[in-house]
Write an enzyme that holds these catalytic residues in place. Structure first.
Site, mmCIF file in Angstrom:
data_model
loop_
_atom_site.group_PDB
_atom_site.id
_atom_site.type_symbol
_atom_site.label_atom_id
_atom_site.label_comp_id
_atom_site.label_asym_id
_atom_site.label_seq_id
_atom_site.Cartn_x
_atom_site.Cartn_y
_atom_site.Cartn_z
ATOM 1 N N GLU A 113 0.821 -1.211 0.000
ATOM 2 C CA GLU A 113 0.000 0.000 0.000
ATOM 3 C C GLU A 113 0.856 1.262 0.000
ATOM 4 O OE1 GLU A 113 -2.208 -2.941 2.798
ATOM 5 O OE2 GLU A 113 -0.186 -2.635 1.989
ATOM 6 N N ARG B 97 10.032 -24.282 -6.974
ATOM 7 C CA ARG B 97 11.120 -23.969 -6.039
ATOM 8 C C ARG B 97 11.218 -22.470 -5.775
ATOM 9 N NH1 ARG B 97 15.899 -27.667 -8.790
ATOM 10 N NH2 ARG B 97 15.160 -29.718 -8.065
ATOM 11 N N GLY C 210 13.944 -38.615 -1.008
ATOM 12 C CA GLY C 210 13.654 -39.986 -1.384
ATOM 13 C C GLY C 210 12.507 -40.561 -0.573
#
Length: 380
Positions: free
Chosen positions: A72, A204, A309
């Protein structure tokens, strides 16, 4: 002042549909402005602002990061005297408290704005509704809830952080049609095609941190960057003993910071070697996804991406630090009972115990599919 006349629109009619269409248009512009700082504002939200006077944009702004002026303020500064009698659009309720910056409500009031259109109420208890109330007390017309679902999605990580006191956890993986993330020998480059990988790079750029385990560092030697798609997040590695390679892309901290979480049993020489390369190393009494998530929350993170993993993914799911999934599916078959899968053992023995997703969407990226969805919270 920048010429913003190309963003002008016709003045709204008293007709409600025209007014709603105009409000939605400029709220979309606020979100577009806010998105420019994705991944860079935590623990603050993403906010964009547009000041419109007689159908012409006279000021725009977005919040670039914590400690810097809010959207703003930038928009009102650009508008200057043209803000008097104007309509101010903002995707999140203006703040009404003094933090690192003064309250935006007072800046709006001083500028002489006649109307404020707000996308969503701020969930932060320091603000929640008081900003709107303050503006109305000053005689400003306030419209609330314009395109609110889209505004909520834009700031879902901020909302998660404020409401649940932890970052939004996203689990991303890419697998073949038969559920494998690598071939039997461990080779995984590449499961998906170029469009899917570009989507990951873009994802990402919107996150504050990316978490992987030691196996990912040893086998894949990833960079974990946005590859030019925007902000590079902090790279985070979990390794109990620091049995990590001496040289790795992640140790190049000139590209992006790297943080390694370990335990007191880690090799002191490896600890010092990482520190000497500019890597931050933190030993936790008990290394777990929950402990790492708490530490990242304390450091101000709002969105944490898990690109790990199957074993670490399962631990993160069991620790309930995952809220959303990005699952890429490639039209390939690998086969074999020993080929790794995206999620390890969860202890689920019956299908009615399976973790389920809601608010799911499918998207095509080249030949690959992307499923996005939110984990259903377990029944207490």
């Amino acid at each position: 002042m920048t010429d913003l006349s190309f963003l002008s629109c016709a003045a709204t009619n008293p007709d409600g549909s025209d007014r709603e269409s105009t409000h939605n248009r400029w709220m979309a512009r606020c979100r577009e402005l806010a998105q420019r700082a994705a991944g860079q504002t935590a623990p603050n939200p993403l906010v964009g602002c547009v000041v419109l006077n007689q159908g012409v944009v006279v000021g725009e702004g977005s919040h670039p990061g914590a400690g810097q002026p809010h959207a703003e303020v930038y928009a009102l500064t650009q508008a200057a005297e043209k803000a008097r009698g104007a309509t101010l659009y903002v995707n999140l309720e203006p703040c009404n408290h003094t933090g690192r910056t003064p309250p935006c409500t007072e800046a709006v009031i001083r500028a002489g704005v006649s109307q404020v259109v707000v996308g969503m109420v701020d969930p932060d208890p320091r603000v929640s509704g008081t900003g709107i109330e303050r503006l109305r007390q000053a005689g400003i017309e306030v419209v609330v809830g314009i395109d609110e679902p889209a505004c909520q999605r834009l700031n879902e990580a901020f909302v998660q952080r404020v409401v649940h006191q932890r970052p939004l956890g996203l689990l991303k993986y890419a697998m073949t049609l038969d559920g494998k993330i690598a071939a039997t020998g461990g080779h995984s480059a590449w499961v998906t095609g170029t469009p899917a990988r570009a989507a990951v790079h873009q994802l990402r750029a919107t996150c504050d941190a990316i978490v992987v385990g030691g196996n990912t560092v040893r086998h894949d030697n990833p960079r974990l960057t946005s590859h030019g798609h925007g902000h590079n997040p902090r790279r985070v590695v979990m390794s109990r003993r620091l049995d990590l390679p001496a040289q790795a892309h992640l140790w190049n901290t000139a590209i992006a910071p790297t943080l390694v979480f370990t335990t007191p049993e880690a090799d002191p020489a490896r600890h010092q070697a990482l520190v000497d390369q500019g890597v931050e190393v933190i030993a936790l009494p008990a290394l777990s996804p929950k402990a790492v998530t708490q530490h990242l929350y304390d450091q101000g993170c709002a969105a944490v991406l898990w690109e790990c993993g199957g074993q670490l993914a399962a631990q993160a799911l069991c620790d309930r630090v995952i809220d959303k999934l990005w699952a890429f599916v490639a039209p390939k078959l690998v086969g074999g009972p020993t080929a790794p899968t995206p999620v390890g053992e969860l202890g689920i023995r019956q299908m009615d115990m399976a973790l389920t997703l809601e608010r799911t969407t499918w998207r095509t990226l080249g030949d690959d599919l992307l499923l996005q969805g939110y984990l259903v919270a377990p029944q207490r």
